[in-house]
Scaffold this motif. Structure first.
Motif, PDB file in Angstrom:
ATOM      1  N   VAL A  74       1.067  -1.480  -0.157  1.00 45.06           N
ATOM      2  CA  VAL A  74       0.358   0.155   0.111  1.00 45.06           C
ATOM      3  C   VAL A  74       0.246   0.994   0.244  1.00 45.06           C
ATOM      4  O   VAL A  74       0.472   2.131  -0.716  1.00 45.06           O
ATOM      5  N   MET A  75       1.684   1.369   0.932  1.00 48.50           N
ATOM      6  CA  MET A  75       2.835   2.380   1.000  1.00 48.50           C
ATOM      7  C   MET A  75       3.675   2.300  -0.102  1.00 48.50           C
ATOM      8  O   MET A  75       3.314   3.816  -1.106  1.00 48.50           O
ATOM      9  N   GLN A  76       3.469   1.226  -0.809  1.00 45.79           N
ATOM     10  CA  GLN A  76       4.257   1.692  -2.260  1.00 45.79           C
ATOM     11  C   GLN A  76       4.178   2.074  -2.688  1.00 45.79           C
ATOM     12  O   GLN A  76       3.623   3.584  -4.302  1.00 45.79           O
ATOM     13  N   ALA A  77       2.558   1.601  -3.226  1.00 46.69           N
ATOM     14  CA  ALA A  77       1.419   2.640  -4.182  1.00 46.69           C
ATOM     15  C   ALA A  77       1.350   4.109  -4.338  1.00 46.69           C
ATOM     16  O   ALA A  77       1.216   4.706  -5.254  1.00 46.69           O
ATOM     17  N   GLU A  78       1.462   4.062  -3.091  1.00 49.63           N
ATOM     18  CA  GLU A  78       0.595   5.923  -2.237  1.00 49.63           C
ATOM     19  C   GLU A  78       1.320   6.381  -2.959  1.00 49.63           C
ATOM     20  O   GLU A  78       1.726   7.715  -3.022  1.00 49.63           O
ATOM     21  N   CYS A  79       3.156   5.746  -3.035  1.00 45.96           N
ATOM     22  CA  CYS A  79       4.548   7.021  -3.472  1.00 45.96           C
ATOM     23  C   CYS A  79       4.725   6.922  -4.764  1.00 45.96           C
ATOM     24  O   CYS A  79       5.752   7.528  -5.264  1.00 45.96           O
ATOM     25  N   GLY A  80       3.429   6.186  -5.463  1.00 47.16           N
ATOM     26  CA  GLY A  80       3.507   6.007  -7.032  1.00 47.16           C
ATOM     27  C   GLY A  80       4.702   5.297  -7.583  1.00 47.16           C
ATOM     28  O   GLY A  80       4.640   5.139  -9.125  1.00 47.16           O
ATOM     29  N   LEU A  81       4.765   4.226  -6.460  1.00 46.12           N
ATOM     30  CA  LEU A  81       5.801   3.225  -7.164  1.00 46.12           C
ATOM     31  C   LEU A  81       4.664   1.692  -7.343  1.00 46.12           C
ATOM     32  O   LEU A  81       3.664   1.406  -7.142  1.00 46.12           O
ATOM     33  N   ILE A  82       5.041   0.018  -8.251  1.00 50.85           N
ATOM     34  CA  ILE A  82       4.232  -0.483  -8.257  1.00 50.85           C
ATOM     35  C   ILE A  82       5.061  -1.139  -8.061  1.00 50.85           C
ATOM     36  O   ILE A  82       6.365  -1.739  -6.978  1.00 50.85           O
TER      37      ILE A  82
END
Length: 527
Positions: free
Chosen positions: A358-366
């Motif tokens: 979730v945190m990676q996605a919220e940082c714009g990362l796959i």
């Protein structure tokens, strides 16, 4: 100008719109539903993507609808239209990357026993959690979620609960409601398998395990699924859409597809119709909009007070999602054959993995290892596939809405181009690879694959901004009294600055999900 006047014009044809229109039509108020797409239904869309395989492109499961007030009022009409909701006695489950798995039936007591068998002590925790939700706090919880925040009935409920509990206990309830799922899980859950079983359900509300309020929403969603089941519409959700359309038309309402509404016509402080291309449609009573706050106050109602425009501009959208549709030549080879019965399981490792993705996605990362919702609609409705065939409905709710890069460093991303076809398919390869690790030989079974990126989802439905399937994050500042935003001028809940213009859909209370709640609430307001 159209010569045919309607009592109420409804913009958009998602479930809330169709519920609202059907209820209005049944009480003699003639609605006109205007839909920009060629088909009605919003996020309910069944398509034969591959010969003999009926896939739900987006929404698929109906526990919220069957448990809500909209269905209670339309149940007989829907049944008469030939719609059949079916389930198979199973609800959810989990599969870990090492292949271990757990399947749960629609039975809280059975879930307690099964969970204690593989994660001693956590079964009792689930039992206590269900008792707290359905018994101790059920009247308050479901009363708040089912009613309008600004109706007298809600204040009456709060007053009754204050009399029953006292202020101290009410404040304790409010305090507990603010806890993040991650904090609750670290304090109470003993085993990673239980974390992997429960944590992904937080994502089904558009939150992450670290968000305030996610413990209550995650526990409520999980308990409601295990207790209430995961029903589907026999033959696909489009059957429900067609039934609601027939109910509307039977009672004098109308629907028009391929009709993009450009603006609401306001005269002397009252909405009198809408403009759609070169045509004008007039309304005697009201206009109802199933759109995002951005669309409503930047396009349909642009000339509102500056503070309303600012509030709409501040409305925040959440993570993107991805849908992967797989048609299989044969049933998947689960190590635990009971998993073949599970309508919707999750492929996850533990709380940390779900939180990290979730945190990676919220940082714009796959994400390095996305959490995968593994839907098996044919487990409930075999009519959707040829004999011996199977469907995987894969939903990934931790994709970046604004794409910046790949956390694993394997997929080349151009942030200026975003979700290109190449990036989309490479991400799908990663996710299918995760699934094949627990289902050896899966790739040989796949006879058809279609992937919908966050960008693709928004193109299918403009309410899914950036692929946010919940039409706005459900954080505490955008939920209940605050959805889409706190009272601003004349805007509160479903009421817009124009007295006879109402706002419904996932961006309004009671929020996202196939429930039809906002359509029901607004239909009750229009006389």
């Amino acid at each position: 100008m159209s010569d045919d006047r309607s009592d109420v014009i409804i913009v958009g044809s998602g479930l809330n719109s169709l519920v609202c229109a059907a209820l209005l039509a049944k009480k003699g108020i003639k609605p006109l539903v205007l839909e920009r797409n060629a088909v009605f239904g919003g996020c309910i869309r069944t398509e034969e993507l591959f010969p003999g395989y009926q896939h739900e492109l987006m929404a698929s499961w109906y526990p919220l609808f069957l448990g809500g007030g909209a269905y209670a009022k339309l149940k007989d009409d829907i049944a008469q239209a030939g719609v059949e909701f079916i389930d198979n006695g199973y609800t959810t489950g989990v599969v870990l990357p090492d292949g271990r798995s757990l399947a749960l039936k629609q039975d809280i007591a059975d879930a307690i026993q099964r969970l204690d068998g593989v994660a001693a002590g956590d079964g009792a925790l689930i039992g206590a959690m269900a008792d707290e939700i359905f018994n101790k706090n059920g009247e308050l919880l479901f009363g708040l979620l089912g009613g309008s925040p600004y109706q007298f009935s809600t204040f009456k409920l709060l007053f009754q609960q204050w009399r029953k509990r006292g202020m101290d206990q009410l404040m304790q309830f409010a305090g507990q409601a603010l806890i993040p799922f991650r904090s609750w899980s670290q304090k109470h859950i003993k085993h990673p398998l239980t974390e992997a079983l429960m944590a992904p359900w937080v994502l089904h509300s558009g939150l992450g395990p670290q968000d305030a309020g996610s413990a209550l929403i995650g526990k409520l969603t999980f308990a409601a699924v295990v207790g209430g089941g995961m029903p589907v519409v026999k033959g696909g959700g489009t059957q429900l859409v067609n039934a609601l359309v027939s109910i509307i038309e039977k009672h004098g309402g109308k629907l028009l597809a391929n009709t993009q509404v450009d603006q609401i016509i306001v005269q002397n402080g009252k909405a009198v119709g809408v403009e759609a291309g070169q045509k004008t449609y007039m309304a005697n009573k009201a206009v109802v909009c199933n759109v995002t706050p951005t669309q409503l106050y930047q396009h349909l109602l642009p000339n509102v007070a500056p503070e309303v425009t600012q509030a709409a501009n501040n409305y925040r959208y959440g993570r993107g999602a991805m849908q992967i549709h797989l048609a299989l030549s044969s049933r998947p080879a689960w190590a635990n054959e009971e998993m073949l019965n599970v309508p919707l399981a999750h492929l996850a490792t533990d709380l940390d993995q779900v939180s990290m993705s979730v945190m990676q996605a919220e940082c714009g990362l796959i994400p390095t290892q996305p959490t995968v919702a593994v839907g098996q609609p044919a487990a409930v409705d075999p009519s959707r596939v040829p004999e011996g065939g199977w469907i995987f409905w894969l939903q990934i709710q931790d994709m970046p809405r604004v794409l910046k890069g790949d956390a694993k460093g394997e997929i080349e991303v151009d942030a200026t181009q975003g979700w290109t076809e190449q990036v989309r398919e490479q991400v799908a390869d990663r996710i299918v690879g995760q699934l094949e690790n627990v289902l050896p030989g899966l790739s040989e079974q796949i006879i058809g694959r279609r992937v919908l990126s966050p960008t693709d989802l928004e193109q299918l439905n403009p309410n899914l901004v950036g692929g946010d399937i919940y039409s706005g994050t459900c954080s505490l500042d955008q939920f209940f009294w605050f959805r889409p935003f706190a009272k601003t001028g004349a805007v509160k809940g479903h009421q817009t600055p124009i007295k006879n213009v109402f706002h419904i859909g996932a961006a309004t209370h009671p929020g996202p999900g196939l429930g039809g709640g906002s359509g029901l609430l607004v239909a009750d307001l229009i006389k």
